[in-house]
Design a protein around this motif. Structure first.
Motif, short mmCIF file in Angstrom:
data_model
loop_
_atom_site.label_atom_id
_atom_site.label_comp_id
_atom_site.label_asym_id
_atom_site.label_seq_id
_atom_site.Cartn_x
_atom_site.Cartn_y
_atom_site.Cartn_z
N PRO A 39 1.00 -1.54 -0.18
CA PRO A 39 -0.15 -0.11 -0.22
C PRO A 39 0.92 1.22 0.37
CG PRO A 39 -0.62 -1.35 1.58
CD PRO A 39 0.27 -2.56 1.02
N GLU A 40 0.23 3.20 -0.80
CA GLU A 40 0.99 3.69 -0.40
C GLU A 40 2.76 3.78 -0.90
OE1 GLU A 40 -0.46 6.01 0.75
OE2 GLU A 40 -2.28 5.02 1.29
N GLN A 41 2.56 2.42 -2.29
CA GLN A 41 3.13 2.41 -3.06
C GLN A 41 3.97 3.43 -3.97
OE1 GLN A 41 3.87 -1.65 -3.86
NE2 GLN A 41 6.58 -0.89 -5.57
N HIS A 42 2.99 4.37 -4.58
CA HIS A 42 3.65 6.38 -5.12
C HIS A 42 3.82 7.02 -4.11
CE1 HIS A 42 -0.26 6.51 -3.66
NE2 HIS A 42 -0.05 7.77 -4.20
N ILE B 239 7.65 4.07 -2.11
CA ILE B 239 8.15 4.68 -3.37
C ILE B 239 10.19 3.72 -3.19
CG2 ILE B 239 9.66 6.15 -3.41
CD1 ILE B 239 7.79 5.93 -5.83
N PHE B 240 10.33 3.74 -2.27
CA PHE B 240 11.93 3.57 -2.36
C PHE B 240 11.32 1.39 -2.50
CE2 PHE B 240 15.87 1.09 0.02
CZ PHE B 240 16.31 2.39 -1.05
N VAL C 212 13.90 5.71 4.00
CA VAL C 212 14.34 4.14 3.89
C VAL C 212 14.31 2.99 4.59
CG1 VAL C 212 16.63 2.86 3.26
CG2 VAL C 212 16.18 5.83 2.15
N ALA C 213 14.92 3.46 6.13
CA ALA C 213 15.24 2.64 7.07
C ALA C 213 13.25 2.03 7.50
CB ALA C 213 15.15 3.79 8.29
N MET C 214 12.59 2.76 7.64
CA MET C 214 11.12 3.01 7.82
C MET C 214 10.68 1.80 6.36
SD MET C 214 7.70 5.16 7.25
CE MET C 214 8.18 5.22 4.99
N PHE D 86 11.70 14.33 -3.56
CA PHE D 86 12.02 14.27 -4.85
C PHE D 86 10.95 13.31 -5.59
CE2 PHE D 86 15.40 17.28 -3.13
CZ PHE D 86 14.89 18.40 -3.23
N LEU D 87 10.81 12.11 -4.76
CA LEU D 87 11.25 10.93 -5.20
C LEU D 87 9.06 10.83 -4.71
CD1 LEU D 87 13.63 10.37 -5.37
CD2 LEU D 87 13.62 8.03 -5.81
N SER D 88 9.32 10.50 -3.81
CA SER D 88 7.02 9.89 -3.42
C SER D 88 6.89 11.21 -3.90
CB SER D 88 7.29 10.88 -2.05
OG SER D 88 8.14 9.64 -1.15
N TYR D 89 5.09 10.32 -4.72
CA TYR D 89 4.34 11.25 -5.43
C TYR D 89 3.65 12.89 -4.21
CZ TYR D 89 -0.32 12.98 -6.41
OH TYR D 89 -1.00 12.82 -6.71
#
Length: 418
Positions: free
Chosen positions: A308-311, A315-316, A373-375, A389-392
């Motif tokens: 879930p919430e991959q965008h 996103i990582f 990233v740790a999450m 800059f990557l997450s929607y």
């Protein structure tokens, strides 16, 4: 030097890394969101289409930020800070509640999250305050004011409640430390975190005993000739009191989903189908990418919507699955390069205001990057922190862009500050 063109001194290395991260972000949002029914990349009914609109507005933002004289940001830093606080306060009567959090203003079908823009405002306010020649962070009153600049927005954000964003603002303490705040503040904060975790894992009496032994060890191994038994006793009493209070705070202050996430992270609970589902699936997705990944648009976990919430926050996982270990490493190196570049530029600034602001930018970006990233890989609780800059999301992209490019403008203008 006064007449030298500022535009010729823009740090293009920073802009190049920023551009690469934004492009990689959109590519992975597209991969995470595309379906067999998707028609074209500009479909604003899809997240990747909306993100293109956000990127388009971002270009306008960059031009505006770089056009404004850098002295403008210093001159009106207090105004920006005040507006940020007003926007955070305005959420309580006017904000939109999503998933139990009142963090957004609704503008038609779009939402705006003021805490994302408040990061730049707090950075400017801290820079303005600390650049005053009369401010000395060895002075207790000056320390309190500096901490209040940070903790007022933290308090407002916790009330929303948004623990993830509040954590980011707490990291501004590193900026204060860089400018002379006594290190015991950091050691106290670190000690409180360690005590908190120990108190969740062990019985209180064991933690109190460990605290007593550590104080005793420090007392008899102190290099100071005169040992202060009163100070050591007070520290022990505070540590013991904090330890005893952890259970009450954990059970009565933390929300249930926060307690669940901590229990899963610490191994006290296993709930792969419930609260631990996101993290478990993200680790599966990243692990399945292997060394070189499955290829762009080829991630089976991504296409199956297992995470879930991959965008957004996760996103990582798309990067890990489709680009593999090598692609993830490249992304981490890009972020590392950006952070090191910002620190390098901060140290070469001609004014204290610009230097302090640069460290504020680095603190915000590093904390977001590290925590996200740790999450995702399961070594930090899920607290809803986007990857810069990557997450929607328009708010996060615009907020990070404004934060970064104000500093780019300051750095470009340093030729006129001799």
């Amino acid at each position: 030097m006064k007449n030298q063109s500022v535009s010729n001194n823009i740090d293009w290395i920073t802009i190049l890394i920023y551009t690469l991260l934004v492009i990689l972000g959109w590519m992975n949002i597209y991969s995470a969101d595309i379906t067999p029914d998707s028609s074209y990349i500009f479909d604003i009914n899809q997240n990747y289409g909306k993100q293109l609109i956000f990127i388009g507005f971002t270009i306008i933002l960059v031009i505006v930020v770089l056009t404004i004289d850098s002295k403008f940001y210093e001159r009106f830093s207090s105004v920006f800070y005040g507006l940020a606080l007003l926007l955070l306060i305005g959420l309580f009567p006017l904000g939109k509640t999503i998933a139990g959090q009142r963090c957004w203003y609704a503008i038609g079908s779009f939402t705006l999250q003021p805490s994302e823009f408040a990061k730049a405002a707090v950075s400017l306010a801290l820079a303005k305050y600390l650049s005053d020649p009369q401010i000395n962070l060895k002075n207790f009153n000056h320390q309190i004011i500096g901490l209040l600049i940070i903790f007022v927005p933290v308090f407002l954000i916790i009330l929303q409640p948004d623990a993830g964003s509040a954590l980011i603002f707490l990291m501004f303490i590193f900026v204060l430390n860089r400018e002379g705040l006594p290190s015991w503040y950091l050691w106290t904060a670190l000690g409180a975190v360690v005590l908190f975790i120990m108190s969740l894992l062990l019985k209180p009496q064991y933690v109190v005993l460990i605290s007593f032994l550590s104080i005793l060890f420090h007392y008899f191994n102190s290099r100071k000739i005169k040992r202060n038994i009163i100070a050591s006793s007070i520290v022990f009493i505070l540590m013991a009191g904090f330890t005893i209070s952890v259970d009450y705070v954990f059970e009565n202050v933390f929300q249930q989903h926060h307690r669940d996430r901590f229990n899963i992270l610490l191994g006290k609970e296993v709930d792969l189908a419930g609260i631990g589902y996101n993290t478990n699936q993200s680790k599966i997705a990243i692990g399945s990418g292997g060394w070189f990944g499955k290829g762009w648009l080829e991630g089976t976990q991504t296409k199956g919507n297992f995470v879930p919430e991959q965008h957004t926050d996760y996103i990582f996982t798309t990067v890990g699955e489709e680009w593999g270990f090598v692609g993830s490493t490249v992304l981490i190196l890009l972020f590392t390069g950006l952070l090191l570049r910002i620190l390098y530029l901060a140290e070469r600034q001609k004014t204290k205001f610009s230097r302090v602001y640069g460290y504020g930018v680095a603190s915000v970006l590093f904390t977001h990057f590290f925590v996200n990233v740790a999450m995702v890989v399961g070594i930090f609780p899920t607290i809803g922190v986007p990857l810069p800059f990557l997450s929607y999301g328009g708010s996060s992209l615009w907020g990070f862009t404004i934060l970064l490019f104000i500093f780019v403008k300051m750095d470009a203008n340093k030729v006129n500050e001799w």
